[in-house]
Design a protein around this motif. Structure first.
Motif, PDB file in Angstrom:
ATOM      1  N   PHE A   1      14.103  15.965  -2.879  1.00  0.00           N
ATOM      2  CA  PHE A   1      14.853  16.639  -2.719  1.00  0.00           C
ATOM      3  C   PHE A   1      13.934  17.587  -0.970  1.00  0.00           C
ATOM      4  O   PHE A   1      14.561  18.157   0.204  1.00  0.00           O
ATOM      5  N   ASP A   2      12.871  17.492  -1.131  1.00  0.00           N
ATOM      6  CA  ASP A   2      12.333  17.879   0.228  1.00  0.00           C
ATOM      7  C   ASP A   2      12.635  16.896   1.490  1.00  0.00           C
ATOM      8  O   ASP A   2      12.677  17.679   2.592  1.00  0.00           O
ATOM      9  N   SER A   3      12.784  15.926   1.176  1.00  0.00           N
ATOM     10  CA  SER A   3      13.067  15.081   2.085  1.00  0.00           C
ATOM     11  C   SER A   3      14.448  14.794   2.706  1.00  0.00           C
ATOM     12  O   SER A   3      15.348  13.147   2.419  1.00  0.00           O
ATOM     13  N   ALA A   4      15.971  15.621   2.077  1.00  0.00           N
ATOM     14  CA  ALA A   4      17.458  16.034   1.522  1.00  0.00           C
ATOM     15  C   ALA A   4      17.678  15.454   3.390  1.00  0.00           C
ATOM     16  O   ALA A   4      18.664  14.958   3.187  1.00  0.00           O
ATOM     17  N   ASP A   5      16.789  15.698   4.358  1.00  0.00           N
ATOM     18  CA  ASP A   5      17.546  14.603   5.759  1.00  0.00           C
ATOM     19  C   ASP A   5      17.564  12.959   5.490  1.00  0.00           C
ATOM     20  O   ASP A   5      18.011  12.229   6.429  1.00  0.00           O
ATOM     21  N   ARG A   6      16.557  12.455   5.056  1.00  0.00           N
ATOM     22  CA  ARG A   6      16.488  10.730   4.730  1.00  0.00           C
ATOM     23  C   ARG A   6      16.917  10.676   3.199  1.00  0.00           C
ATOM     24  O   ARG A   6      17.449   9.489   3.389  1.00  0.00           O
ATOM     25  N   PHE A   7      17.251  11.659   2.109  1.00  0.00           N
ATOM     26  CA  PHE A   7      17.771  10.826   1.013  1.00  0.00           C
ATOM     27  C   PHE A   7      19.076  11.891   1.008  1.00  0.00           C
ATOM     28  O   PHE A   7      19.031  13.357   1.444  1.00  0.00           O
ATOM     29  N   PHE A   8      19.528  11.455  -0.247  1.00  0.00           N
ATOM     30  CA  PHE A   8      21.178  12.314  -0.598  1.00  0.00           C
ATOM     31  C   PHE A   8      19.881  12.833  -1.602  1.00  0.00           C
ATOM     32  O   PHE A   8      19.326  13.286  -2.699  1.00  0.00           O
ATOM     33  N   SER A   9      20.084  14.289  -1.877  1.00  0.00           N
ATOM     34  CA  SER A   9      19.745  14.709  -3.179  1.00  0.00           C
ATOM     35  C   SER A   9      20.949  16.334  -3.872  1.00  0.00           C
ATOM     36  O   SER A   9      21.322  16.656  -2.856  1.00  0.00           O
TER      37      SER A   9
END
Ligand SMILES: [Zn+2]
Length: 278
Positions: free
Chosen positions: A251-259
């Motif tokens: 969630f915090d890294s939704a630029d790097r992972f899908f959330s």
């Protein structure tokens, strides 16, 4: 055996997390990030899942890029995926299952025979050169690996329902039965998932987790699924120091992972494991 550790690798434009030491023992694993693919927003860009509304042809290209980046382009047609249902069923797959769900664009007729393994949230194999992949956007990806007496791998989809029904533990047992390995020899990898920082649940559910696993998985209404996954793995006999955690919050890294919680309509990153040699 060394404590398992993951490093972040960028290869051929695809970014993923892997354990190079495990690769030396003939088992390759990877947790993908979302960059390096061809899908358009909101699936940008390395969406690996066929079931979330993305163009299947683009998903197939993304899968090819991911496997190529991991160094197993030659096994693209042997890829095995599953229809994930937040259950606790683990399925042992072998040569006859090669290519099931490999293509996101497979339709009806003969191609339907190659549909994903149905109603399964854990895949296990001891057959070399069969890449197993499941899909994630906040749920916990877990990969298990053994190399002795024979190599074996498991890939597990663990959302809160699956964790509560102890799917990590069930996957360890399935892997041990399949390979004859000792539970203490299992290496476990917990991939990117929504962190307790961003994962609020009903207080009754949070309390249920603490009771079920006899640990502090939840503080008030913030649930740490990784704590529960770790407890479930250790209940199955996995050593605490043989569990590696990636540690990123999707969630915090939704630029790097899908959330899913961050974006609702979005793609899925993947957890991949394959035995590369006997
Ligand atoms: Zn967070």
């Amino acid at each position: 055996m060394n404590r398992p550790e993951m490093i972040r690798v960028e290869h051929e434009g695809v970014v993923f997390w892997t354990d190079p030491e495990l690769a030396k023992d003939g088992v390759r694993i990877a947790f993908s990030e979302r960059s390096g693919g061809v899908s358009a927003p909101p699936y940008d860009s390395l969406d690996l899942a066929a079931h979330v509304g993305d163009d299947p042809l683009l998903v197939d290209e993304n899968r090819s890029r991911f496997l190529s980046g991991v160094g197993i382009a030659g096994l693209r047609d042997s890829l095995i995926t599953a229809e994930q249902v937040h259950g606790d069923v683990i399925t042992l797959v072998g040569t006859d299952d090669s290519g099931r769900g490999a293509s996101a664009s497979a339709g009806s007729g003969a191609a339907a025979l190659r549909s994903p393994v149905p109603q399964t949230d854990g895949l296990v194999t001891k057959t070399p050169e069969l890449p197993l992949m499941l899909f994630f956007a906040d749920c916990v990806p877990v990969i298990l690996a053994v190399t002795d007496p024979v190599p074996g791998v498991a890939v597990v989809h663990a959302g809160w329902r699956g964790v509560l029904s102890r799917i990590p533990e069930k996957a360890v047992h399935a892997l041990i039965v399949a390979t004859g390995a000792e539970s203490s020899a299992v290496r476990a990898y917990i991939g990117p998932h929504i962190g307790s920082c961003c994962y609020k649940v009903a207080t009754t559910l949070a309390a249920t987790f603490n009771e079920t696993f006899d640990t502090i998985a939840a503080v008030e209404d913030h649930l740490d699924l990784a704590v529960a996954v770790r407890a479930s793995l250790m209940d199955a006999g996995v050593e605490g120091d043989r569990i590696a955690e990636l540690g990123a919050c999707t969630f915090d890294s939704a630029d790097r992972f899908f959330s899913y919680r961050a974006n609702d309509v979005t793609g899925r990153h993947g957890a991949l494991a394959v035995i590369t040699k006997d």
